[in-house]
Motif scaffolding. Structure first.
Motif, PDB file in Angstrom:
ATOM      1  N   ILE A 295       0.855  -0.929  -0.026  1.00  0.00           N
ATOM      2  CA  ILE A 295       0.020   0.321  -0.102  1.00  0.00           C
ATOM      3  C   ILE A 295       0.874   1.049  -0.137  1.00  0.00           C
TER       4      ILE A 295
ATOM      5  N   SER B 136       1.651   4.883   0.680  1.00  0.00           N
ATOM      6  CA  SER B 136       1.618   5.763   2.127  1.00  0.00           C
ATOM      7  C   SER B 136       0.365   6.634   1.104  1.00  0.00           C
TER       8      SER B 136
ATOM      9  N   CYS C  76      -1.874   1.497   7.861  1.00  0.00           N
ATOM     10  CA  CYS C  76      -2.272   2.679   7.472  1.00  0.00           C
ATOM     11  C   CYS C  76      -2.262   4.090   8.056  1.00  0.00           C
TER      12      CYS C  76
ATOM     13  N   MET D  31      -1.618   8.077   7.273  1.00  0.00           N
ATOM     14  CA  MET D  31      -2.736   8.108   5.909  1.00  0.00           C
ATOM     15  C   MET D  31      -4.307   8.847   7.186  1.00  0.00           C
TER      16      MET D  31
ATOM     17  N   VAL E  12      -7.705   6.085   2.986  1.00  0.00           N
ATOM     18  CA  VAL E  12      -8.720   4.862   2.413  1.00  0.00           C
ATOM     19  C   VAL E  12      -9.683   5.700   3.151  1.00  0.00           C
TER      20      VAL E  12
END
Lengths: 259, 259
Positions: free
Chosen positions: A108, A110, A180, A185, A209
């Motif tokens: 993922i 960032s 995350c 995030m 997200v």
């Protein structure tokens, strides 16, 4: 190309069984239908175990037929009666592939924008959300175990996006969301609640997200507790009557349009 | 409540025939399935010619059953075999109504916001667009003869919005669009064309019509020639891969959010 004539052929029965979620879960395989989707799978590195086509499909989709014959471990010519058994639609193209569910993409970024579907149950919604996320340039989709992304309907509704787009499947979404958050995030939970922040007025800079909840029940308590922001679509009284995928479209759009 | 036992009963055959567009066109009727949709129709002044329910449906949806029995000109108790014949779904609720297609609402408010669907063909898209337009507070939808809004699928996908929302059906959309223009309404044609105006940067004040085109072919030349503005969804290269109803959702949202 081996010829199959019987609907009771073991390869046919095994492929048809993949229309059921239980079978997809236990085998890690899924059944793909239609020349375009099969081609998408072949061109995107999806492992193709078996390929089935009718004589008519072979003629009509000859370039796809050649591609799949080359990529599949085994290829079978089937009569219409077998195509009917494999098909999930009323008018089958007679073109099928048994594929391995892609490995989980764990990376993922960032700084990226990800959509997290929390038990989105309707396969048409699931497919539409992935298609929209891909079209709008999101970086990937995180799906928990309540989302059955390899159902024939979801694959069709996604128009192949499920085969091309980075999909992160997880049974432990809490771990991913926590990771995350640790990477700075923002975790946005979309809710139907006029007291939540207006999505049009929320700063969406940086990695994030966006969580989309279940059609009837919204976002689960556990997932909600991991969010950093609650947002909503401001509406004149009827937001609850937006279809889940329409609501997701508005939200993804609001996140992506200024990126 | 009259009891029907045969799948060949004339009322059953006539109702089942309404699953076909041709029959809906020639009779001006349509077939509605499911307790919730039938209730929506009854509560919104739709004329109900016949009502059919199984014994099981009567028990399960008793308040809807009572309402429909009261509103329908004729009511019939049917066995499961007849429900199967009438149903468009795999798991029928056993609850059906034959309704008259609502009269055409001709009034267009010159300050209102209307969606015009130009030959939108997929019934799921058609239903979803009406549902979104209603949810977002648009004033009505104008549909030309290429849109089959009374198909079972479109009715289902609209979640009843097609029964509640002002629908203007027309075989001569040119007349309506011209009338709108004469009333100083703006006519926005949505196109997949990066040279068209960015929908997020277009002034949408005042009365307007937003035209959504056919899934494959877009807006017809004739309709396009009547538009006053061309607008597009600015995307990073993949706008053409947005589903028609997802694109419509973004556009309607952009029009309605500041109204």
């Amino acid at each position: 190309m081996e010829e199959i004539t019987s609907r009771n052929n073991p390869a046919v029965k095994a492929a048809a069984a993949l229309k059921e979620l239980k079978e997809r879960k236990s085998t890690g395989l899924f059944l793909l239908e239609g020349a375009r989707l099969c081609k998408d799978a072949a061109l995107n590195g999806v492992t193709i175990k078996q390929f089935f086509a009718t004589e008519k499909a072979k003629e009509k989709y000859f370039s796809e037929y050649e591609l799949l014959s080359e990529k599949a471990e085994n290829s079978f010519l089937i009569p219409e009666s077998v195509a009917e058994k494999l098909s999930d639609t009323k008018n089958s193209q007679g073109f099928f592939a048994v594929c391995r569910q892609p490995g989980v993409f764990r990376e993922i970024k960032s700084g990226g924008m990800y959509v997290f579907t929390d038990n989105v149950q309707n396969p048409d919604n699931m497919g539409a959300i992935v298609r929209t996320a891909e079209a709008m340039g999101a970086d990937g989709i995180i799906v928990n175990s309540g989302c059955d992304i390899y159902s024939p309907k979801a694959l069709r509704a996604s128009m192949g996006a499920l085969l091309r787009f980075p999909v992160i499947k997880t049974d432990t979404p809490g771990d991913i969301l926590t990771e995350c958050k640790n990477n700075n995030m923002k975790i946005f939970a979309s809710v139907v609640d006029p007291s939540a922040a207006d999505v049009t007025k929320t700063s969406k800079d940086g990695g994030c997200v966006l969580i989309i909840g279940n059609e009837g029940n919204g976002i689960s308590e556990e997932t909600l507790s991991l969010s950093t922001h609650r947002i909503t679509i401001p509406m004149k009284g009827k937001a609850e009557s937006l279809n889940a995928s329409a609501a997701a479209t508005v939200l993804i759009w609001e996140f992506m349009k200024d990126r």
